[in-house]
Scaffold this motif. Structure first.
Motif: not given
Length: 78
Positions: A6-7, A17-18, A23-26
């Motif tokens: 992630r860094d 990450d994208l 997935l979280v939004d969906y």
């Protein structure tokens, strides 16, 4: 400090990450949609119960076909 994937240093998000963000939004949208459907079902049931209370009659007058165990609409996934 240990540097992780992630860094990336450049401020750019990795593909994972994208994907995670999408997935979280969906899933958030799906949960909201399901909550709306449950709320609508409860409102319909409440209206039916009020109608029975005002007009008399028994619980057999309720339209609960969507809540029966063997209803094919409830079995969308194998």
């Amino acid at each position: 400090m240990v540097k992780t994937d992630r860094d990336s240093g450049g401020g750019e998000a990795s593909g994972m990450d994208l994907l995670r963000d999408e997935l979280v939004d969906y899933l958030g949208a799906e949960v909201g949609h399901l909550a709306d459907k449950v709320g609508d079902k409860l409102a319909d049931l409440t209206d039916q119960l009020f109608d029975i209370a005002e007009n008399g009659g028994g619980l057999s007058a309720l339209d609960i076909r969507g809540c029966q165990r063997n209803d094919t609409r409830m079995r969308q996934f194998p």
